[in-house]
Design a protein around this motif. Structure first.
Motif, PDB file in Angstrom:
ATOM      1  N   ARG A   1       0.740  -1.099  -0.077  1.00  8.18           N
ATOM      2  CA  ARG A   1      -0.098  -0.013  -0.019  1.00  8.18           C
ATOM      3  C   ARG A   1       0.751   1.092   0.030  1.00  8.18           C
TER       4      ARG A   1
ATOM      5  N   GLU B   1       0.419   4.092   1.504  1.00  4.95           N
ATOM      6  CA  GLU B   1       0.394   4.831   2.648  1.00  4.95           C
ATOM      7  C   GLU B   1      -0.187   3.840   3.620  1.00  4.95           C
ATOM      8  N   VAL B   2       0.086   4.167   4.943  1.00  6.05           N
ATOM      9  CA  VAL B   2      -0.560   3.381   6.094  1.00  6.05           C
ATOM     10  C   VAL B   2      -0.544   4.258   7.191  1.00  6.05           C
TER      11      VAL B   2
ATOM     12  N   TYR C   1      -4.045   5.352  -0.412  1.00  8.83           N
ATOM     13  CA  TYR C   1      -4.075   4.287   0.457  1.00  8.83           C
ATOM     14  C   TYR C   1      -4.112   2.723   0.009  1.00  8.83           C
TER      15      TYR C   1
ATOM     16  N   TYR D   1      -8.235   3.653   5.480  1.00  4.03           N
ATOM     17  CA  TYR D   1      -7.425   4.666   6.256  1.00  4.03           C
ATOM     18  C   TYR D   1      -7.858   5.904   5.762  1.00  4.03           C
TER      19      TYR D   1
END
Length: 523
Positions: free
Chosen positions: A285, A287-288, A339, A346
């Motif tokens: 992914r 971004e987390v 995301y 998120y």
């Protein structure tokens, strides 16, 4: 904050637990009351906020007898909890879609047995605990609890569909709300003691709760906080407004012992990686994170934005202020494509904003950033630390409002930070080639967006950036091609080896700032 891991897992489990019901007729002492008659209560006692404050102050004169969880309590782990659910016919305020309340039993993540009271017309009655209040397998450790370890572990307020909740309390002094899009994320805490120091922190516990109906479909939650170093009481007038969850909180806290770091208005969140440190994530992914920045509104009215970071070591940043107006952990990036997570969503995680409602005096908002290698750790913390030593006998009376929402609670500044990216500094005249890199230098790119930048001529605009140490080699600002209201600021810096370089920057035209202030730390 390291105690958050099991609590976080447990709340996820409880969010997917099924609910069923078949009941016995309890013995209620709330005759002709809105409280459900299938619950059983103890004797009535007079109750008031002033009386609760006085009780806490008297309690602070005596040592705290911290309970030791039995093996039976610790056996109620994640696997056991997903098989336990509150019986539907035992729901408190069952006929009220805004207040319907269910409860958790003690468990590994919330091992201190809580006492729960319901308040009506100035009288409180304890809600009596029994394992019969829950659906659980016959071999569940819930049925094996010793008598002195029986009790509630927390509670939650249900949505009208009874399938999800909008606010939950469980474990130490933790609580969290779902926000506008019915998606949990970050949490709040009543108090923090010695968080982010080299020695273990203390986790005070909400040991008793009193629940009372309030006007406009609200609920007043009174809580007694206890720990070896502290006693406190909280009054949280809680309601839903336009999809937001709002809590007006008054607290009175007195220290039993001197502590090194005392934190109020505590928020905890998770940041694994984002566009500013995507190289630290080993996941598919992009971004987390539950939150991507700390927003501050200072006592002088300045608006600040500090992107979050996942450092290799624990780092505490302190932002000094006098009578701050507010602060919050914010998920500013709401783009699903950033995301690509259609399981945990998120981009739907709520923001949490704190607005002070009385004078908090001098102190600092502390931002704690701990290292993490995954998304199950609450590795981010923000809190207010009063100036001066937190001595035994000190009393604090603070009022504030918490708002859980998916937008930002204040009108955005005329221009504001939307992205912070870091990378290689290079002399490559065409692109980015490692053969042209500048050893020892770092490049940071900050994008601003907003009405103040709309169709703004390039001439006369600069990125004013300063640092506490190290060298600023180069900085610039220019409009982003293809956008009418977006500008990009670029800065190359040379940090001092093994030192933290704190940067502060904003866009300026003539003598006027035309953006919020961007803060960042590297090194």
């Amino acid at each position: 904050m390291n105690a958050s891991f099991n609590r976080r897992q447990m709340l996820v489990a409880l969010g997917i637990a099924t609910v069923a019901g078949a009941g016995f007729k309890g013995n209620s002492l709330f005759a002709a009351s809105s409280v459900d008659s299938n619950l059983r209560f103890g004797k009535a006692q007079n109750f008031s906020w002033k009386g609760l404050q006085a009780y806490a102050m008297e309690l602070s004169r005596h040592p705290y007898n911290q309970p030791k969880p039995s093996p039976e309590v610790m056996a109620i782990d994640y696997n056991a909890m997903v098989k336990i659910s509150w019986r539907d016919d035992k729901t408190l305020w069952a006929n009220d879609p805004e207040r319907a309340t269910r409860f958790f039993p003690v468990n590994r993540a919330a091992p201190v047995p809580l006492k729960i009271y319901v308040v009506e017309s100035g009288q409180s009655r304890e809600m009596l605990f029994s394992d019969d209040l829950f659906n659980a397998p016959t071999d569940s450790p819930l049925h094996k609890l010793p008598k002195d370890q029986m009790g509630f572990g927390g509670f939650r307020f249900m949505n009208p569909d009874r399938m999800h909740d909008w606010l939950a309390f469980m474990g130490a002094s933790y609580f969290r709300a779902a926000g506008d899009q019915d998606q949990y994320g970050l949490s709040a805490r009543g108090l923090a003691i010695d968080t982010g120091l080299s020695h273990p922190e203390e986790f005070p516990v909400f040991t008793r709760f009193w629940l009372e109906e309030a006007p406009n479909n609200g609920i007043i939650i009174y809580a007694l906080l206890e720990g070896p170093s502290v006693v406190g009481v909280y009054r949280m007038t809680t309601y839903q407004k336009n999809g937001h969850v709002v809590q007006d909180i008054d607290c009175t806290v007195k220290l039993r012992k001197t502590v090194e770091r005392l934190g109020f208005g505590v928020m905890t969140s998770m940041f694994w990686y984002g566009e500013n440190n995507h190289r630290s994530g080993k996941d598919w992914r992009p971004e987390v994170h539950d939150s991507d920045g700390l927003a501050l509104w200072t006592g002088k009215g300045e608006r600040l934005w500090r992107p979050l970071e996942n450092h290799e070591v624990t780092r505490v940043s302190s932002f000094s202020d006098v009578n701050p107006k507010g602060w919050g952990l914010i998920q500013r990036d709401r783009n699903f494509d950033h995301y690509q997570d259609d399981n945990f969503f998120y981009e739907k995680r709520p923001n949490l904003w704190l607005e002070t409602r009385n004078n908090w005096g001098a102190g600092a908002v502390n931002l704690l950033e701990m290292a993490t290698k995954g998304e199950t750790d609450d590795n981010i913390g923000a809190m207010w630390v009063p100036a001066g030593q937190a001595k035994a006998g000190n009393r604090y009376d603070l009022s504030y409002r918490l708002t859980w929402l998916n937008s930002e609670p204040l009108p955005k500044p005329s221009s504001y930070v939307i992205d912070t990216r870091t990378g290689m500094a290079s002399d490559d005249p065409v692109g980015q080639d490692e053969r042209w890199s500048k050893p020892g230098l770092e490049k940071i790119v900050v994008d601003f967006e907003g009405s103040a930048l709309a169709n703004l001529p390039r001439e006369g605009v600069e990125f004013v950036v300063t640092a506490n140490q190290g060298q600023i080699i180069y900085s610039s600002a220019a409009p982003v091609a293809g956008f009418s209201n977006r500008w990009r600021a670029t800065v190359e810096v040379k940090p001092v080896a093994n030192q933290v370089m704190e940067l502060r920057g904003y866009l300026k035209k003539g003598n006027n700032a035309i953006s919020e202030t961007w803060l960042y730390a590297i090194g």
